[in-house]
Design a protein around this motif. Structure first.
Motif, PDB file in Angstrom:
ATOM      1  N   ARG A  77       0.820  -1.216   0.000  1.00  0.00           N
ATOM      2  CA  ARG A  77       0.000   0.000   0.000  1.00  0.00           C
ATOM      3  C   ARG A  77       0.851   1.261   0.000  1.00  0.00           C
ATOM      4  N   THR A  78       2.112   1.121   0.395  1.00  0.00           N
ATOM      5  CA  THR A  78       2.995   2.297   0.384  1.00  0.00           C
ATOM      6  C   THR A  78       3.301   2.762  -1.031  1.00  0.00           C
ATOM      7  N   THR A  79       2.992   1.909  -2.027  1.00  0.00           N
ATOM      8  CA  THR A  79       3.220   2.315  -3.422  1.00  0.00           C
ATOM      9  C   THR A  79       1.997   2.990  -4.031  1.00  0.00           C
ATOM     10  N   LEU A  80       0.935   3.133  -3.233  1.00  0.00           N
ATOM     11  CA  LEU A  80      -0.323   3.669  -3.743  1.00  0.00           C
ATOM     12  C   LEU A  80      -0.676   4.984  -3.064  1.00  0.00           C
ATOM     13  N   ARG A  81      -1.541   5.723  -3.745  1.00  0.00           N
ATOM     14  CA  ARG A  81      -2.061   6.959  -3.178  1.00  0.00           C
ATOM     15  C   ARG A  81      -3.485   7.159  -3.689  1.00  0.00           C
ATOM     16  N   CYS A  82      -4.247   7.958  -2.956  1.00  0.00           N
ATOM     17  CA  CYS A  82      -5.597   8.314  -3.375  1.00  0.00           C
ATOM     18  C   CYS A  82      -5.571   9.692  -4.025  1.00  0.00           C
ATOM     19  N   THR A  83      -6.205   9.797  -5.188  1.00  0.00           N
ATOM     20  CA  THR A  83      -6.257  11.059  -5.918  1.00  0.00           C
ATOM     21  C   THR A  83      -7.556  11.129  -6.703  1.00  0.00           C
ATOM     22  N   ASP A  84      -8.303  12.218  -6.513  1.00  0.00           N
ATOM     23  CA  ASP A  84      -9.517  12.481  -7.304  1.00  0.00           C
ATOM     24  C   ASP A  84     -10.464  11.286  -7.363  1.00  0.00           C
ATOM     25  N   GLY A  85     -10.679  10.650  -6.223  1.00  0.00           N
ATOM     26  CA  GLY A  85     -11.638   9.568  -6.158  1.00  0.00           C
ATOM     27  C   GLY A  85     -11.154   8.254  -6.717  1.00  0.00           C
ATOM     28  N   ARG A  86      -9.858   8.123  -6.844  1.00  0.00           N
ATOM     29  CA  ARG A  86      -9.276   6.887  -7.386  1.00  0.00           C
ATOM     30  C   ARG A  86      -8.036   6.530  -6.571  1.00  0.00           C
ATOM     31  N   VAL A  87      -7.693   5.261  -6.562  1.00  0.00           N
ATOM     32  CA  VAL A  87      -6.425   4.816  -5.986  1.00  0.00           C
ATOM     33  C   VAL A  87      -5.458   4.589  -7.127  1.00  0.00           C
ATOM     34  N   GLN A  88      -4.330   5.282  -7.078  1.00  0.00           N
ATOM     35  CA  GLN A  88      -3.355   5.226  -8.158  1.00  0.00           C
ATOM     36  C   GLN A  88      -1.984   4.842  -7.617  1.00  0.00           C
ATOM     37  N   SER A  89      -1.158   4.403  -8.503  1.00  0.00           N
ATOM     38  CA  SER A  89       0.216   4.106  -8.136  1.00  0.00           C
ATOM     39  C   SER A  89       1.016   5.391  -8.026  1.00  0.00           C
ATOM     40  N   ILE A  90       1.835   5.461  -6.991  1.00  0.00           N
ATOM     41  CA  ILE A  90       2.717   6.628  -6.851  1.00  0.00           C
ATOM     42  C   ILE A  90       3.691   6.681  -8.026  1.00  0.00           C
ATOM     43  N   LYS A  91       4.187   5.488  -8.448  1.00  0.00           N
ATOM     44  CA  LYS A  91       5.091   5.378  -9.601  1.00  0.00           C
ATOM     45  C   LYS A  91       4.543   4.294 -10.514  1.00  0.00           C
ATOM     46  N   PRO A  92       3.720   4.676 -11.502  1.00  0.00           N
ATOM     47  CA  PRO A  92       3.040   3.677 -12.360  1.00  0.00           C
ATOM     48  C   PRO A  92       3.972   2.643 -12.963  1.00  0.00           C
ATOM     49  N   SER A  93       5.154   3.006 -13.309  1.00  0.00           N
ATOM     50  CA  SER A  93       6.064   2.056 -13.950  1.00  0.00           C
ATOM     51  C   SER A  93       6.444   0.913 -13.010  1.00  0.00           C
ATOM     52  N   GLN A  94       6.343   1.129 -11.705  1.00  0.00           N
ATOM     53  CA  GLN A  94       6.700   0.089 -10.744  1.00  0.00           C
ATOM     54  C   GLN A  94       5.501  -0.746 -10.321  1.00  0.00           C
ATOM     55  N   THR A  95       4.308  -0.403 -10.826  1.00  0.00           N
ATOM     56  CA  THR A  95       3.093  -1.135 -10.467  1.00  0.00           C
ATOM     57  C   THR A  95       2.391  -1.546 -11.758  1.00  0.00           C
ATOM     58  N   PRO A  96       2.897  -2.544 -12.443  1.00  0.00           N
ATOM     59  CA  PRO A  96       2.373  -2.885 -13.781  1.00  0.00           C
ATOM     60  C   PRO A  96       0.919  -3.324 -13.765  1.00  0.00           C
ATOM     61  N   HIS A  97       0.418  -3.815 -12.620  1.00  0.00           N
ATOM     62  CA  HIS A  97      -0.959  -4.300 -12.586  1.00  0.00           C
ATOM     63  C   HIS A  97      -1.967  -3.160 -12.466  1.00  0.00           C
ATOM     64  N   ALA A  98      -1.499  -1.971 -12.155  1.00  0.00           N
ATOM     65  CA  ALA A  98      -2.420  -0.841 -11.957  1.00  0.00           C
ATOM     66  C   ALA A  98      -2.577  -0.063 -13.246  1.00  0.00           C
ATOM     67  N   SER A  99      -3.795   0.311 -13.518  1.00  0.00           N
ATOM     68  CA  SER A  99      -4.079   1.153 -14.671  1.00  0.00           C
ATOM     69  C   SER A  99      -3.397   2.502 -14.498  1.00  0.00           C
ATOM     70  N   THR A 100      -3.106   3.126 -15.638  1.00  0.00           N
ATOM     71  CA  THR A 100      -2.517   4.470 -15.571  1.00  0.00           C
ATOM     72  C   THR A 100      -3.421   5.425 -14.816  1.00  0.00           C
TER      73      THR A 100
END
Length: 759
Positions: free
Chosen positions: A143-166
């Motif tokens: 969970r330390t690689t994630l953050r909440c933004t604009d009503g969504r949970v996103q990866s702090i660094k998308p390239s390091q979380t391949p399973h997460a949508s952009t």
């Protein structure tokens, strides 16, 4: 996004695809004797909601207080949006409806943002952390690689979380297929203030568009099919709620006097409660005006020709608050000592629109639409009045005219309930202007006696203060008139607000004399803190003059709180304050038209709730005025007001509150006072109770201290406190005469100048 209707609380608690944060049912503690609160035996059965995130990502947030025109609906939504990391427009606040919101007590004492917003903020933060846990589990990442933004949970660094949508995962997507109910925790991870993007930013009020577009928001506009109209006939003991005659004075109602009048449906008589029901509003008014009633003469009304003497004559329970050192010895041996008595008048809440309610009593259940500031308390009162279980009473809180405290909103709700029960149809009741003015629980008069001393160097060394504040629990009027409850002689212990001055006096003796009512009275903006501050700030101004020192410099030397010192200095600088002793050149000079000019300063922090209480915002005023000694007319020529409210959730909202406080305070200090004749209030229309006109409002220079590192403080009342003493101190600077009681009307100014100059 369109604001949704409020789903059933049970449905929210049991539905899938929804996240709720709740607390177990809370039985509110009974208020301490002499303190406001709800007297209720009702035991809630369902948990109380704080946050509900719906499947479409929309957020509903619940708070037990109501928006009295202060803008808290907007500010609370900002707090929720900030902690939940959702766009502000996706948050809808639900306020004040007892079956939908937590019971957080009456909406009083500027406590919403400072106190009752705290669990709401925790609930939003708890929901955010839970959503991060859900996303981490679904994606199989830390969970330390994630953050909440604009009503969504996103990866702090998308390239390091391949399973997460952009674009991340929307909150609603995370909630699908499961029930998510979290019990509110006391300790949660809150968002750092340094990361705030919504809180602290000016935000338009969400309630204004509907009002501007004429949509249904005000209770006065509420209508139901098959609705009737009611009007009440009040007893001749106008504005009184204490005495053996209450509820036992009606001798006869001549129903024949109105028989055959158009629209008459029913005449309802219970004890001293008299009401009529008719098909149309004007018909109800006409019937009520013509209805003949006979009442016993009231022999026990207090003599109110001399309010100060009437207050002194009341039986009192002396309540010591703070005692340090030996004040009496110091007063007797000091180089300079001074004694003063200050008098504060009765004031009206003076709601521009008279109170109104609509009730629908059917099959042993009541639905009420009301502008009350205390929905839970009103529900408890209606349960006693109608002998109903509170679970059978639904109150929908709607907008109403500003009340600034307790007006007649609860009274008229009870009136409508009684009339609706009598006829079995919806009944709307709107009071007349005379009924609103005459029967509202007045802002209490107050008597303050002060003694103080300075040493040979002019330093304050002793302060003795006592306050008399006449009030009781001001029961809902129908309870008294019908005999459902007995009149209360129990004084409310509310004279202690801001009873301790903010200045350092080594010897202090602070006390209250708790006294019962003279007339029906309840809290009004500033409660006893406003009169107490008038005494504190007028008195220290006199000590500064005795010490031959500048009033601001003298205060700065006596203040101990660093925030108070900074605020006072910055307001004085902003106003261009020039150091000099009061009523010395150039003060008191007469211009070509005969006007005298003066300036005055005052500071206060509103400290409220039962002593020792807690502090709300800090405020300071610099008033510049001119006064015409022959006519007595006062013109405020310049006004500088500063406030330190800690973290400002919505700076625009705070500024609006400051302006509202200032305008009402100018009105109360310069114009307002309830008058009496034969023990009865005569202020029953605007001619006999004038308020400030738009043309009389000066330019108001507002300085708001930005302190995002400090907790938010209540702003609904604080700015009012320094107003009256700042004006009184400016009057002294101009005239050399101390004014010891507002309002400073032209008549009062002329009489005071004449009296003092002739002695």
């Amino acid at each position: 996004m369109t604001r949704p209707s409020v789903p059933d609380r049970h449905a929210l608690l049991t539905s899938t695809d929804v996240l709720v944060v709740y607390r177990d049912p809370v039985i509110p503690p009974r208020p301490a004797p002499g303190q406001p609160g709800t007297h209720s035996d009702f035991v809630p059965l369902e948990p109380e909601l704080f946050i509900a995130i719906l499947e479409d990502g929309y957020v509903m947030a619940f708070n037990g207080h109501v928006d009295l025109g202060t803008g808290i609906r907007t500010s609370l939504a900002q707090i929720v949006a900030e902690e939940l990391e959702v766009p502000y427009a996706q948050v809808s606040m639900v306020l004040g409806h007892p079956f939908e919101v937590p019971n957080q007590g009456p909406t009083i004492a500027s406590a919403t943002i400072q106190i009752t917003a705290a669990p709401l903020r925790r609930a939003a933060a708890q929901a955010r952390e839970y959503l991060l846990d859900l996303a981490a589990k679904r994606l199989g990442v830390s969970r330390t690689t994630l953050r909440c933004t604009d009503g969504r949970v996103q990866s702090i660094k998308p390239s390091q979380t391949p399973h997460a949508s952009t674009h991340g995962i929307a909150y609603g997507e995370l909630l699908k297929g499961h029930r998510h109910a979290l019990k509110l925790e006391e300790q949660v991870t809150l968002k750092p203030v340094s990361d705030y993007r919504i809180v602290g930013k000016p935000t338009p009020r969400v309630d204004i568009p509907e009002k501007a577009m004429g949509q249904l928001t005000f209770v006065h506009d509420m209508r139901l099919p098959d609705m009737l109209h009611g009007a009440v006939v009040r007893p001749p003991y106008i504005g009184h709620d204490r005495g053996d005659f209450i509820g036992h004075s009606l001798m006869d109602v001549d129903t024949q006097s109105v028989m055959g009048m158009p629209g008459l449906v029913d005449i309802v008589v219970i004890g001293d409660f008299v009401g009529v029901v008719a098909e149309r509003e004007e018909q109800a008014a006409a019937i009520a005006n013509k209805l003949k009633t006979e009442w016993r003469r009231c022999e026990d009304l207090p003599v109110l020709d001399d309010i100060a003497q009437a207050l002194r004559a009341l039986p009192a329970k002396h309540r010591p608050l703070l005692k340090e050192g030996n004040v009496e010895d110091t007063l007797n041996t000091a180089s300079h000592s001074l004694q003063r008595t200050y008098l504060w008048p009765y004031h009206l809440h003076a709601s521009i629109g008279p109170s109104c309610s609509l009730a629908n009593y059917r099959d042993g259940e009541l639905t009420l639409w009301s502008g009350t500031q205390n929905p839970h308390s009103l529900r408890a009162d209606l349960a006693r009045l109608l002998a109903l279980d509170e679970g059978k009473i639904t109150i929908t809180r709607m907008e109403a005219s500003g009340c600034y405290g307790r007006n007649c909103a609860d009274d008229v709700g009870a009136d409508a309930a009684l009339l609706s029960r009598a006829v079995g149809r919806p009944v709307r009741v709107q009071l007349t202007r005379a009924q609103e003015h005459a029967w509202e629980p007045k802002g209490a008069a107050q008597l303050m006696t002060v003694a103080g001393a300075i040493d040979a160097d002019g330093i304050p060394i002793a302060y003795r203060f006592n306050s008399r504040y006449p009030s009781n629990n001001s029961p809902t009027l129908a309870l008294l008139l019908t005999g459902a409850t007995t009149p209360s002689d129990l004084p409310f212990e509310m004279g202690d607000r801001t009873s301790v001055p903010p200045y350092h006096y080594p010897q202090r003796d602070i006390s209250c004399d708790d006294v019962p009512t003279l007339v029906r009275a309840s809290w009004l903006r500033g409660v006893s803190a406003m009169p107490n501050t008038f005494a504190h700030e007028s008195f220290i101004d006199e000590l500064a003059y005795l010490a031959k020192q500048d009033p601001v410099a003298y205060r700065l030397n006596a203040l101990t709180d660093s925030r108070a010192i900074e605020l006072s200095m910055r307001v004085a600088t902003r106003a261009g304050w020039e150091t000099r002793v009061a009523h010395s050149a150039p003060a008191g000079s007469v211009d070509d038209d005969g006007w005298l000019t003066g300036r005055g300063f005052a500071y206060a922090q509103y400290v409220h709730s039962k002593f020792p209480g807690f502090g709300a915002a800090l405020a300071a005023w610099v008033v510049e005025l001119k006064v015409h000694p022959e006519s007595g007319r006062i013109v405020i020529t310049r006004l500088t007001v500063g406030q330190d409210a800690g973290l400002m959730i919505n700076p625009d909202g705070v500024r609006h509150q400051v302006h509202g406080n200032v305008i009402q305070t100018l009105s109360r200090a310069l114009k307002e006072r309830v008058s009496f004749e034969h023990g009865l209030p005569t202020s029953r229309e605007w001619g006999s109770y004038p308020i400030l006109r738009f043309s009389e409002i000066p330019d108001i220079d507002v300085m708001l201290l930005d302190r995002p590192d400090q907790p938010p403080l209540g702003v609904g009342e604080s700015t009012s406190l320094p107003g009256a003493p700042a004006i009184a101190n400016a009057l002294f600077d101009a005239t050399g005469i101390r004014f010891l009681q507002p309002p400073f009307t032209p008549e009062a100014v002329r009489e005071t100048l004449k009296e003092r100059l002739n002695t």
